[in-house]
Design an enzyme around this catalytic site. Sequence first.
Site, PDB file in Angstrom:
ATOM      1  CE1 TYR A  14      13.597 -17.456  55.376  1.00  0.00           C
ATOM      2  CE2 TYR A  14      14.686 -15.956  53.854  1.00  0.00           C
ATOM      3  CZ  TYR A  14      14.409 -17.238  54.284  1.00  0.00           C
ATOM      4  OH  TYR A  14      14.937 -18.297  53.611  1.00  0.00           O
ATOM      5  CE1 TYR A 141      19.300 -19.131  52.146  1.00  0.00           C
ATOM      6  CE2 TYR A 141      20.528 -17.995  50.425  1.00  0.00           C
ATOM      7  CZ  TYR A 141      19.324 -18.334  51.010  1.00  0.00           C
ATOM      8  OH  TYR A 141      18.152 -17.888  50.461  1.00  0.00           O
ATOM      9  CG  ASP A 242      26.045 -21.186  45.776  1.00  0.00           C
ATOM     10  OD1 ASP A 242      26.191 -20.125  45.118  1.00  0.00           O
ATOM     11  OD2 ASP A 242      25.043 -21.423  46.465  1.00  0.00           O
ATOM     12  CE  LYS A 271      22.682 -13.059  47.246  1.00  0.00           C
ATOM     13  NZ  LYS A 271      22.723 -14.411  47.784  1.00  0.00           N
TER      14      LYS A 271
HETATM   15  C1  PLP Z   1      21.755 -15.531  47.657  1.00  0.00           C
HETATM   16  C2  PLP Z   1      22.341 -16.873  47.458  1.00  0.00           C
HETATM   17  C3  PLP Z   1      21.640 -17.885  46.768  1.00  0.00           C
HETATM   18  C4  PLP Z   1      20.231 -17.698  46.273  1.00  0.00           C
HETATM   19  O1  PLP Z   1      20.117 -16.685  45.318  1.00  0.00           O
HETATM   20  P1  PLP Z   1      18.681 -15.994  45.058  1.00  0.00           P
HETATM   21  O2  PLP Z   1      18.964 -15.074  43.913  1.00  0.00           O
HETATM   22  O3  PLP Z   1      18.315 -15.299  46.317  1.00  0.00           O
HETATM   23  O4  PLP Z   1      17.747 -17.083  44.705  1.00  0.00           O
HETATM   24  C5  PLP Z   1      22.275 -19.089  46.576  1.00  0.00           C
HETATM   25  N1  PLP Z   1      23.524 -19.307  47.031  1.00  0.00           N
HETATM   26  C6  PLP Z   1      24.225 -18.359  47.688  1.00  0.00           C
HETATM   27  C7  PLP Z   1      25.618 -18.648  48.144  1.00  0.00           C
HETATM   28  C8  PLP Z   1      23.657 -17.112  47.933  1.00  0.00           C
HETATM   29  O5  PLP Z   1      24.349 -16.187  48.617  1.00  0.00           O
END
Ligand code: PLP
Length: 419
Positions: A14, A141, A242, A271
Amino acid sequence: MDLVFDQQHVWHPYTSTLNPLPCYPVESAQGVYLKLEDGREIIDGMSSWWSTIHGYNHPALNEAAKSQLDKMSHVMFGGITHEPAVELCRKLVDITPEPLQHVFLADSGSVAVEVSLKMALQYWHAKGERRPKFLTVKHGYHGDTFAAMSVTDPNNSMHSLYKGFLPEHIFAQSPNCGFFDEWDESDIEDFKHKLACHHQEVAAVILEPIVQGAGGMRIYHPTFLSRVRELCDEYGILLIADEIATGFGRTGKMFACEHAGINPDIMCVGKALTGGYMTLSATLTTKHVANTVCSGEAGCFMHGPTFMGNPLACAVANASLDILMQGHWLEQVKSIENQLSETLPEIAKLGGVKDVRWLGAIGVVELHEPVDMASIQKAFVDSGVWIRPFGTLVYIMPPFIIKPQELSQLTSAIKLTLE
Ligand SMILES: *Cc1c(COP(=O)(O)O)cnc(C)c1O
């Protein structure tokens, strides 16, 4: 390091090529410390975006990578399998909610989200129903790829910019009731209403359980999540959790869904999966969803990245999960939470601070006005910490191994800088 070349040619997350802000050169890292090229050592308050839970340069993770490297770094996953992947999937099936029995390994969080959405679409296609929509909540997100972006907060991800290209999904009001607040039943009204209106075209609900990360660092009431589960059951709609940011202990539970005692139909992790060593993610689902997907026209799940199940990443993920399974994370995260609950209310009294909140190893200070990135970043580095705010949010999610005095340094730096 050639920082001029960096500024002129290297695109960071970004950032603008017209007005590139300076980057801080990191030479090495150890434990909770990042060592800058000029020799300064600063405490990482971000865990490199939620991932480095056991700290940098961890002997067990290093050893796992080295010994796997000597066997094989990579092999294709189509028609071939290997111990690191099988072990990892066994561990993931063990530690995630019981109904989740099938694991799809992917390359990054965004791809895990794409995979989860494709699973839901193939599920309904196999059942002979056309369900092209997803329902989610504002301030979410889910990643930067197109489908993930389409369920990410419309303002933060600038949906208008991609109009006509980005599929349009349904956004309910985000939960307002905080984690420690008294539950207010009206919080779920808008979601309930949206579901009642659109349930016939909705394939799945996708959301971040308990903590909305990059879309606003909001920490919401577990009852919101249990209501969502009840409503999905009522209408027979799939629920995608997620857990990419929240998974692996960050919120004080192994997975944030546990705060509400619910099981999703599909779960994404990423992550911290490899302890922050390399990119790897996974999407898990139930026997029912997996078998339905595979009973459809395609006869299989239609996805298969080149580096799927990369052995090196799986080996390190196994070592990271072994550390988690020893269980020290529970006390570590609890003690971080206790300390945040003592220090953040002090910061709440400062001028310009709108709100402070915390849960597990996550602390958030929300300001009335957006920060000036360049100057605040320098102020933090000068006070010996690495904290990377965005917009009005100054937040920390340190490695679980951080010591009380190091955590104090993080919160003192926030206090000092805001003062
Ligand atoms: C960081 C994140 C993503 C995306 O993961 P990347 O490895 O950056 O593609 C998706 N969902 C959540 C909740 C996240 O924090």
